[in-house]
Design a protein around this motif. Structure first.
Motif, short mmCIF file in Angstrom:
data_model
loop_
_atom_site.label_atom_id
_atom_site.label_comp_id
_atom_site.label_asym_id
_atom_site.label_seq_id
_atom_site.Cartn_x
_atom_site.Cartn_y
_atom_site.Cartn_z
N GLU A 26 0.82 -1.21 0.00
CA GLU A 26 0.00 0.00 0.00
C GLU A 26 0.85 1.27 0.00
OE1 GLU A 26 -2.72 -0.45 3.32
OE2 GLU A 26 -4.18 -1.42 2.01
N ASP A 27 2.16 1.12 -0.08
CA ASP A 27 3.05 2.28 -0.18
C ASP A 27 3.20 2.70 -1.64
OD1 ASP A 27 3.43 1.95 2.51
OD2 ASP A 27 5.57 1.49 2.40
N SER A 28 3.40 3.99 -1.86
CA SER A 28 3.71 4.53 -3.18
C SER A 28 4.76 5.61 -3.05
CB SER A 28 2.46 5.12 -3.85
OG SER A 28 1.49 4.14 -4.11
N PHE A 29 5.55 5.80 -4.12
CA PHE A 29 6.51 6.89 -4.12
C PHE A 29 6.61 7.49 -5.51
CE2 PHE A 29 9.15 3.21 -5.22
CZ PHE A 29 9.89 3.69 -6.30
N PHE A 30 7.10 8.71 -5.55
CA PHE A 30 7.40 9.38 -6.81
C PHE A 30 8.79 9.98 -6.72
CE2 PHE A 30 7.88 13.30 -9.20
CZ PHE A 30 7.56 12.88 -10.48
N ILE A 31 9.58 9.77 -7.77
CA ILE A 31 10.89 10.41 -7.89
C ILE A 31 10.91 11.17 -9.21
CG2 ILE A 31 12.17 8.80 -6.43
CD1 ILE A 31 13.03 7.30 -8.88
N PRO A 32 11.70 12.24 -9.31
CA PRO A 32 11.64 13.09 -10.50
C PRO A 32 12.28 12.46 -11.73
CG PRO A 32 13.32 13.89 -9.00
CD PRO A 32 12.59 12.79 -8.28
N GLU A 33 11.51 11.62 -12.39
CA GLU A 33 11.89 11.03 -13.65
C GLU A 33 10.67 11.12 -14.58
OE1 GLU A 33 13.22 7.08 -12.89
OE2 GLU A 33 15.05 7.71 -11.86
N ALA A 34 10.91 11.24 -15.86
CA ALA A 34 9.82 11.36 -16.83
C ALA A 34 8.82 10.21 -16.65
CB ALA A 34 10.38 11.36 -18.25
N ASP A 35 7.53 10.55 -16.66
CA ASP A 35 6.47 9.56 -16.42
C ASP A 35 5.28 9.91 -17.30
OD1 ASP A 35 4.36 8.02 -15.41
OD2 ASP A 35 5.21 8.02 -13.39
N ALA A 36 5.05 9.11 -18.32
CA ALA A 36 3.97 9.39 -19.26
C ALA A 36 2.59 9.28 -18.60
CB ALA A 36 4.05 8.42 -20.44
N THR A 37 2.46 8.42 -17.59
CA THR A 37 1.18 8.25 -16.92
C THR A 37 0.67 9.56 -16.34
OG1 THR A 37 1.71 5.95 -16.35
CG2 THR A 37 -0.03 7.02 -15.08
N TRP A 38 1.60 10.33 -15.78
CA TRP A 38 1.22 11.59 -15.13
C TRP A 38 1.67 12.80 -15.95
CZ3 TRP A 38 -2.28 10.31 -11.89
CH2 TRP A 38 -2.18 9.12 -11.18
N ALA A 39 1.99 12.60 -17.21
CA ALA A 39 2.35 13.69 -18.14
C ALA A 39 3.52 14.52 -17.61
CB ALA A 39 1.13 14.59 -18.41
N ILE A 40 4.51 13.84 -17.06
CA ILE A 40 5.69 14.53 -16.52
C ILE A 40 6.87 14.26 -17.45
CG2 ILE A 40 7.31 14.63 -14.58
CD1 ILE A 40 4.90 13.79 -12.81
N THR A 41 7.51 15.34 -17.89
CA THR A 41 8.63 15.24 -18.82
C THR A 41 9.92 15.72 -18.16
OG1 THR A 41 8.27 17.48 -19.68
CG2 THR A 41 7.05 15.67 -20.74
N ASP A 42 11.05 15.39 -18.79
CA ASP A 42 12.34 15.86 -18.28
C ASP A 42 12.39 17.39 -18.29
OD1 ASP A 42 13.36 13.31 -17.85
OD2 ASP A 42 14.13 13.14 -19.89
N GLU A 43 11.77 18.00 -19.28
CA GLU A 43 11.77 19.46 -19.38
C GLU A 43 11.02 20.09 -18.21
OE1 GLU A 43 12.75 17.66 -23.12
OE2 GLU A 43 10.98 17.38 -21.85
N LYS A 44 9.90 19.48 -17.81
CA LYS A 44 9.15 19.99 -16.67
C LYS A 44 9.94 19.84 -15.37
CE LYS A 44 4.48 19.29 -18.52
NZ LYS A 44 3.18 18.59 -18.35
N ILE A 45 10.67 18.74 -15.26
CA ILE A 45 11.48 18.52 -14.06
C ILE A 45 12.62 19.53 -14.00
CG2 ILE A 45 13.05 16.90 -12.92
CD1 ILE A 45 11.24 14.64 -14.12
N ASP A 46 13.27 19.77 -15.12
CA ASP A 46 14.35 20.76 -15.15
C ASP A 46 13.84 22.14 -14.75
OD1 ASP A 46 16.16 18.85 -15.95
OD2 ASP A 46 16.02 19.33 -18.08
N ALA A 47 12.64 22.47 -15.19
CA ALA A 47 12.08 23.79 -14.90
C ALA A 47 11.56 23.90 -13.47
CB ALA A 47 10.96 24.10 -15.89
N GLY A 48 11.02 22.80 -12.95
CA GLY A 48 10.34 22.87 -11.65
C GLY A 48 11.15 22.45 -10.45
N GLY A 49 12.33 21.83 -10.68
CA GLY A 49 13.11 21.33 -9.56
C GLY A 49 12.77 19.88 -9.23
N ARG A 50 13.49 19.33 -8.29
CA ARG A 50 13.33 17.91 -7.97
C ARG A 50 12.28 17.72 -6.87
NH1 ARG A 50 18.47 15.22 -6.17
NH2 ARG A 50 19.40 17.23 -5.74
N LEU A 51 11.24 16.97 -7.18
CA LEU A 51 10.17 16.67 -6.24
C LEU A 51 10.18 15.19 -5.89
CD1 LEU A 51 7.57 17.50 -4.69
CD2 LEU A 51 6.30 16.97 -6.80
#
Length: 263
Positions: A26-51
């Motif tokens: 029942e645990d979940s985690f997210f690390i800042p890597e491109a993820d198509a499921t959540w529409a997250i790209t490397d460009e968005k990570i570079d712009a927004g910082g590491r979450l």
């Protein structure tokens, strides 16, 4: 579940394990890597910082898994989709935690299978030497600096005030029979506000490491043993696996998730 960046200079490593007691995680985690499921790209990570996000779900059936996976996914998607750079990251994360709580609460109200679900949350944002933290529940964030391990978050648990008042030691807190009784978590209430959340910022130094973890680690492994693993001159992926192995060696009575971050 195992994720890490390859190479000597990994920025993060994460490991999630079912443990020895349960049949699902029942645990979940997210690390800042491109993820198509959540529409997250490397460009968005570079712009927004590491979450970095870690959630420990609760509830019957698969409700805990739903709560934790949607909480981490929705929060990451919304943060990178609209970072609102005019707002400090700690306030933005708190704002999104409240919005995520409302969505999950509505989902639980609409579907009987999800009634009673909930999840902890610890969110960490790293950018330009500043760490922004938001948390709810008893999942934790630690800072490892110069051989010292320091808990940054506060537990929203029934017995945490006994620790802060000095009535319990950290070890007594870890083994107390009421340690799992939470006073706050996502989806428990509809009207969550920023005042309900733990919020903090911390200046980072070169050589710092951040550890996010569920209680499947901290309930099983004393902090001094966690510090010992962090002291090892090993790669991040090795340390993540070693922490999970330690929790299972001590009994593995819950799902175990760790996220390690190099500052």
């Amino acid at each position: 579940m195992f994720s890490f960046l390859k190479g000597e200079d990994s920025l993060h490593a994460a490991k999630s394990d079912i443990g020895k007691k349960y049949t699902h995680n029942e645990d979940s985690f997210f690390i800042p890597e491109a993820d198509a499921t959540w529409a997250i790209t490397d460009e968005k990570i570079d712009a927004g910082g590491r979450l970095y996000l870690l959630c420990d779900g609760m509830g019957g059936g698969q409700a805990g898994e739903v709560a934790s996976s949607l909480a981490s996914g929705w929060l990451a998607r919304d943060f990178y989709g609209d970072p609102k750079e005019e707002i400090p990251p700690v306030r933005r994360l708190a704002e999104l935690a409240c919005e995520t709580n409302a969505r999950l609460y509505a989902l639980a109200e609409a579907h009987d299978a999800y009634k009673g679900m909930g999840t902890t949350l610890v969110a960490a944002h790293v950018r330009d030497g500043l760490l922004s933290l938001v948390s709810m529940g008893d999942s934790r964030a630690y800072l490892f600096r110069n051989g010292c391990l320091r808990q940054l978050t506060e537990d929203h648990s029934e017995i945490w005030p006994l620790y802060t008042s000095g009535a319990l030691t950290k070890e007594e807190l870890r083994t107390h029979p009421r340690s799992h009784v939470l006073t706050k978590a996502l989806v428990v209430r509809q009207d969550l506000t920023e005042d309900d959340l733990f919020m903090a910022t911390e200046s980072l130094e070169e050589g710092d490491f951040l550890l996010l973890c569920s209680d499947g680690l901290t309930d099983m492994v004393p902090e001094e043993e966690i510090r010992g693993v962090m002291m090892k001159k090993k790669k991040m992926a090795w340390k993540a696996q070693a922490l999970v192995d330690a929790a299972n060696r001590h009994g593995g009575r819950d799902n175990i998730t760790v996220v390690l971050v190099r500052a």
